[in-house]
Scaffold this active site. Structure first.
Site, mmCIF file in Angstrom:
data_model
loop_
_atom_site.group_PDB
_atom_site.id
_atom_site.type_symbol
_atom_site.label_atom_id
_atom_site.label_comp_id
_atom_site.label_asym_id
_atom_site.label_seq_id
_atom_site.Cartn_x
_atom_site.Cartn_y
_atom_site.Cartn_z
ATOM 1 C CE LYS A 172 62.361 32.105 37.301
ATOM 2 N NZ LYS A 172 63.619 32.346 38.199
ATOM 3 C CG LEU A 173 62.752 29.560 30.517
ATOM 4 C CD1 LEU A 173 63.211 28.917 29.122
ATOM 5 C CD2 LEU A 173 63.193 31.036 30.863
#
Length: 293
Positions: A172-173
């Site tokens: 996600k990052l």
């Protein structure tokens, strides 16, 4: 299955309504001043709880949809936190955007308390949450994911198992760094075009017909052309948080991050000027030489 949710914000509200409407599950939620208006979900039968422990005590699955790692850690380990009310085998599904190292620690704490933990961050917008078409990146035990898949199916279009616990948040990052980085670059270019009196529709059309065609352009074009920010209701302060989480992750692994540092500096300046609650598309205006009020 009894479902709980902590964090009925822009994303969590959509998740909650679809757990109730599409999934047909019972729902308990944490009563919190940061929630969006809850009339719709209480009208569908959702029950408010005073503490995370009370949510955990009532539920077999608890979804977390809060800002970041400090909030998740407080919910899990704080006074009247999830650990205090956890039933055996309860599954915690962390849909927040958090630091992978923190996620692994929270997973260990929940496991020691008799529960299970998976990270399942989202890669779409509040509109997709409302429509029940989010995409999830799930890290953790595949068998635990299968247990809660019927709940996740009520508010998602795709659910991808991407590796062990923490890998959902790691990906996600990475995703948000690329996405926010693209939009920050595009906003700066759009601001320069506006300062030079370039027709905004021509600017968008030229990019769309060439190498600038992208999801970033699709999301920012309504603001560039017509000043409509509602297509991406994502606060600039949250964008800064996600970029800085990416930088922390990169630093911990020894990776290079000069571009991420530059994106962070550009966004941080906007936040420090008091515009943290602006939506990301508004960077187009906030990056201009003389910011139109």
């Amino acid at each position: 299955m009894q479902v709980g949710i902590i964090g009925v914000g822009l994303m969590g509200h959509g998740i909650a309504r679809n757990v109730l409407k599409r999934g047909g599950f019972s729902l308990h939620f944490l009563d919190h001043p940061g929630n969006q208006p809850v009339d719709e979900i209480t009208g569908l039968g959702a029950v408010a709880c005073p503490t995370p422990a009370a949510v955990a005590a009532a539920c077999d699955v608890v979804i977390l949809c809060v800002t970041g790692s400090p909030q998740v850690e407080a919910i899990v380990t704080g006074k009247d936190g999830l650990v205090a009310g956890l039933k055996p085998d309860t599954v915690i599904v962390d849909c927040s955007t958090a630091l992978p190292e923190s996620t692994v620690r929270m997973g260990e704490i929940i496991k020691a308390a008799g529960g299970q933990y998976i990270d399942a961050p989202m890669t779409r917008t509040a509109k997709h949450a409302h429509d029940g078409t989010l995409n999830l990146l799930v890290g953790g035990d595949a068998s635990v994911l299968e247990r809660v898949r019927p709940v996740l199916a009520s508010f998602t279009e795709t659910v991808a198992h991407v590796g062990p616990l923490g890998h959902g948040h790691r990906l996600k990052l990475l995703h948000n760094y690329v996405s926010i980085g693209f939009m920050t670059l595009l906003a700066e270019a759009a601001a320069q075009a506006a300062d030079a009196d370039v027709d905004p529709q021509v600017f968008v059309d030229v990019l769309a017909g060439g190498g600038g065609a992208s999801a970033a352009l699709d999301r920012l074009a309504p603001y560039i052309v017509a000043g409509d920010r509602e297509g991406l209701p994502f606060f600039v302060s949250n964008a800064q948080k996600d970029i800085d989480y990416y930088r922390a992750m990169a630093e911990a692994s020894g990776a290079r991050k000069p571009v991420a540092d530059a994106v962070s500096a550009a966004i941080s300046e906007v936040v420090e000027d008091g515009h943290g609650q602006a939506y990301v598309p508004e960077l187009v205006r906030l990056f201009r030489k003389s910011v139109p009020r």
